[in-house]
Design a protein around this motif. Structure first.
Motif, mmCIF file in Angstrom:
data_model
loop_
_atom_site.group_PDB
_atom_site.id
_atom_site.type_symbol
_atom_site.label_atom_id
_atom_site.label_comp_id
_atom_site.label_asym_id
_atom_site.label_seq_id
_atom_site.Cartn_x
_atom_site.Cartn_y
_atom_site.Cartn_z
ATOM 1 N N LEU A 28 0.831 -1.219 0.000
ATOM 2 C CA LEU A 28 0.000 0.000 0.000
ATOM 3 C C LEU A 28 0.858 1.259 0.000
ATOM 4 N N GLN A 29 2.046 1.200 0.616
ATOM 5 C CA GLN A 29 2.912 2.379 0.643
ATOM 6 C C GLN A 29 3.430 2.738 -0.742
ATOM 7 N N ASN A 30 3.437 1.772 -1.658
ATOM 8 C CA ASN A 30 3.966 2.025 -3.000
ATOM 9 C C ASN A 30 2.926 2.582 -3.965
ATOM 10 N N ILE A 31 1.680 2.693 -3.524
ATOM 11 C CA ILE A 31 0.647 3.278 -4.386
ATOM 12 C C ILE A 31 0.647 4.790 -4.166
ATOM 13 N N HIS A 32 0.872 5.547 -5.213
ATOM 14 C CA HIS A 32 0.994 6.996 -5.086
ATOM 15 C C HIS A 32 -0.322 7.625 -4.627
ATOM 16 N N ARG A 33 -0.213 8.518 -3.636
ATOM 17 C CA ARG A 33 -1.400 9.200 -3.109
ATOM 18 C C ARG A 33 -2.027 10.118 -4.146
ATOM 19 N N GLU A 34 -1.226 10.571 -5.125
ATOM 20 C CA GLU A 34 -1.779 11.452 -6.150
ATOM 21 C C GLU A 34 -2.862 10.755 -6.966
ATOM 22 N N ILE A 35 -2.723 9.444 -7.125
ATOM 23 C CA ILE A 35 -3.746 8.706 -7.882
ATOM 24 C C ILE A 35 -5.071 8.721 -7.129
ATOM 25 N N TYR A 36 -5.012 8.540 -5.794
ATOM 26 C CA TYR A 36 -6.238 8.601 -4.988
ATOM 27 C C TYR A 36 -6.841 10.006 -5.076
ATOM 28 N N ASP A 37 -5.982 11.038 -4.975
ATOM 29 C CA ASP A 37 -6.488 12.416 -5.016
ATOM 30 C C ASP A 37 -7.168 12.709 -6.356
ATOM 31 N N ALA A 38 -6.538 12.269 -7.435
ATOM 32 C CA ALA A 38 -7.132 12.505 -8.756
ATOM 33 C C ALA A 38 -8.464 11.778 -8.889
ATOM 34 N N ALA A 39 -8.532 10.548 -8.359
ATOM 35 C CA ALA A 39 -9.783 9.796 -8.451
ATOM 36 C C ALA A 39 -10.880 10.452 -7.614
ATOM 37 N N ARG A 40 -10.521 10.989 -6.451
ATOM 38 C CA ARG A 40 -11.524 11.670 -5.615
ATOM 39 C C ARG A 40 -12.044 12.919 -6.318
ATOM 40 N N ILE A 41 -11.149 13.643 -6.972
ATOM 41 C CA ILE A 41 -11.581 14.837 -7.712
ATOM 42 C C ILE A 41 -12.566 14.457 -8.816
ATOM 43 N N ASP A 42 -12.353 13.272 -9.407
ATOM 44 C CA ASP A 42 -13.266 12.797 -10.453
ATOM 45 C C ASP A 42 -14.554 12.223 -9.878
ATOM 46 N N GLY A 43 -14.681 12.219 -8.549
ATOM 47 C CA GLY A 43 -15.932 11.770 -7.949
ATOM 48 C C GLY A 43 -15.985 10.295 -7.607
ATOM 49 N N ALA A 44 -14.820 9.609 -7.515
ATOM 50 C CA ALA A 44 -14.814 8.177 -7.217
ATOM 51 C C ALA A 44 -15.240 7.928 -5.770
ATOM 52 N N THR A 45 -16.032 6.879 -5.571
ATOM 53 C CA THR A 45 -16.439 6.479 -4.226
ATOM 54 C C THR A 45 -15.351 5.615 -3.603
ATOM 55 N N ARG A 46 -15.540 5.243 -2.314
ATOM 56 C CA ARG A 46 -14.539 4.407 -1.638
ATOM 57 C C ARG A 46 -14.400 3.048 -2.317
ATOM 58 N N TRP A 47 -15.544 2.474 -2.692
ATOM 59 C CA TRP A 47 -15.491 1.176 -3.365
ATOM 60 C C TRP A 47 -14.776 1.283 -4.702
ATOM 61 N N GLN A 48 -15.024 2.374 -5.447
ATOM 62 C CA GLN A 48 -14.350 2.558 -6.735
ATOM 63 C C GLN A 48 -12.852 2.806 -6.551
ATOM 64 N N LEU A 49 -12.484 3.510 -5.478
ATOM 65 C CA LEU A 49 -11.053 3.682 -5.196
ATOM 66 C C LEU A 49 -10.394 2.332 -4.915
#
Length: 332
Positions: A216-237
């Motif tokens: 999990l530490q190797n997954i970039h946080r920027e990807i989560y941030d970009a997905a949240r901006i696009d409206g992704a839910t927790r399940w979609q993340l």
């Protein structure tokens, strides 16, 4: 001329320009005598590892194959050559080894099928929870990993005291709340499987959790941030970011868990003794009995190689499954 005034010259450029005093290229430097004369240096550094690998891995493998081709009893003066008979006995109808071996293999497969899904999914959920920031996170991580440092004898002794049908703590507590207090956790089917799987999950849960946390530490946080901006839910993340990012880690965890479960020995040997009857006698337990109780080392070695071959095929199938699916997704 100062050091900063030295003109940069590409390797070999001066020669092309016809300069008499050309700068030596990298290829020229590598091709000179002293460097080429030390070609053996990497092999010298590898020698200790190769020597230990040959002594403790390759030599035992070769000796095991040689033993499996003989009727090998360490207390007899001679060990007759039997060729592939020890292997054929595992498939020959009427052979005493055939029924016990495949029955033990079935018990091993059942334990693997019951324990692997739990040991793959539960640590993942635990890692997702422990990856968040909350007070005492390091303490909880240490508590979940702590059982893994215990030896199998300690784990078996603790759980034997908890699960004993007559004086065990669990049956005592069940009786206090009005539930059946005579459950045969170590003496009756299917409770023996519940006990072995539960004990193994408690013992090795922390190891897989740590592996997932590292992934999990190797997954970039920027990807989560970009997905949240696009409206992704927790399940979609989780489905479209976390799982794809953890795919190599999941493959490693699945393969190591399958290998560990398929080689289970200590829990069944110390808690259930392979019982009731031979229901929980795993293939490693049967091989040990054949080799060190019946002193049929040749037959035990043949069983070991058949078991290893089956595990290699299972792991090959998992690799093809993971990489095949990954290849298809990349092709899209």
């Amino acid at each position: 001329m100062s050091a900063v005034d030295v003109p940069l010259v590409e390797p070999g450029q001066a020669e092309v320009d016809g300069g008499a005093q050309s700068a030596p290229g990298v290829g020229q430097l590598r091709g000179r005598g002293p460097a080429r004369s030390r070609w053996w240096a990497p092999y010298l550094f590898l020698t200790p590892y190769l020597a230990l690998f040959g002594l403790f891995v390759l030599a035992p493998i070769a000796l095991g194959v040689w033993i499996s081709l003989h009727d090998w009893d360490p207390f007899l003066p001679s060990s007759p050559w039997v060729g592939l008979d020890n292997y054929a006995d595992l498939f020959r109808s009427g052979s005493p080894s055939r029924g016990n071996f495949w029955r033990a293999l079935r018990a091993t497969a059942l334990f693997t099928a019951l324990s692997v899904p739990v040991l793959v999914t539960l640590p993942l959920l635990l890692a997702l929870a422990l990856d968040r920031s909350f007070p005492g996170r390091s303490l909880f991580r240490a508590l979940f990993f702590a059982p893994y440092v215990l030896g199998v004898a300690v784990v078996a002794l603790v759980w034997r005291l908890l699960l004993d049908p007559h004086v065990g703590v669990i049956n005592h507590l069940l009786g206090k709340v009005g539930l059946p207090a005579g459950t045969g956790w170590t003496t009756a089917v299917p409770w023996v499987w519940v006990s072995l799987v539960g004990m193994t999950v408690w013992w090795t849960l922390g190891y897989n959790t740590v592996i997932y946390l590292a992934g999990l530490q190797n997954i970039h946080r920027e990807i989560y941030d970009a997905a949240r901006i696009d409206g992704a839910t927790r399940w979609q993340l989780f489905r479209h970011v976390t799982l794809p990012g953890l795919r190599p880690v999941v493959m490693f965890v699945v393969m190591m868990t399958v290998l560990g479960s398929a080689n289970m020995f200590g829990q069944a040997y110390l808690v259930t003794g392979g019982g009731p009857g031979s229901e929980t006698r795993t293939v490693i337990m049967y091989i040990a009995e054949e080799g060190f109780r019946s002193f049929r080392l040749g037959a035990a070695a043949a069983m070991s190689y058949v078991h290893a071959l089956l595990l290699a095929l299972v792991n090959l199938g998992m690799v093809l499954l993971f990489f095949g699916r990954g290849g298809d997704e990349e092709a899209r």
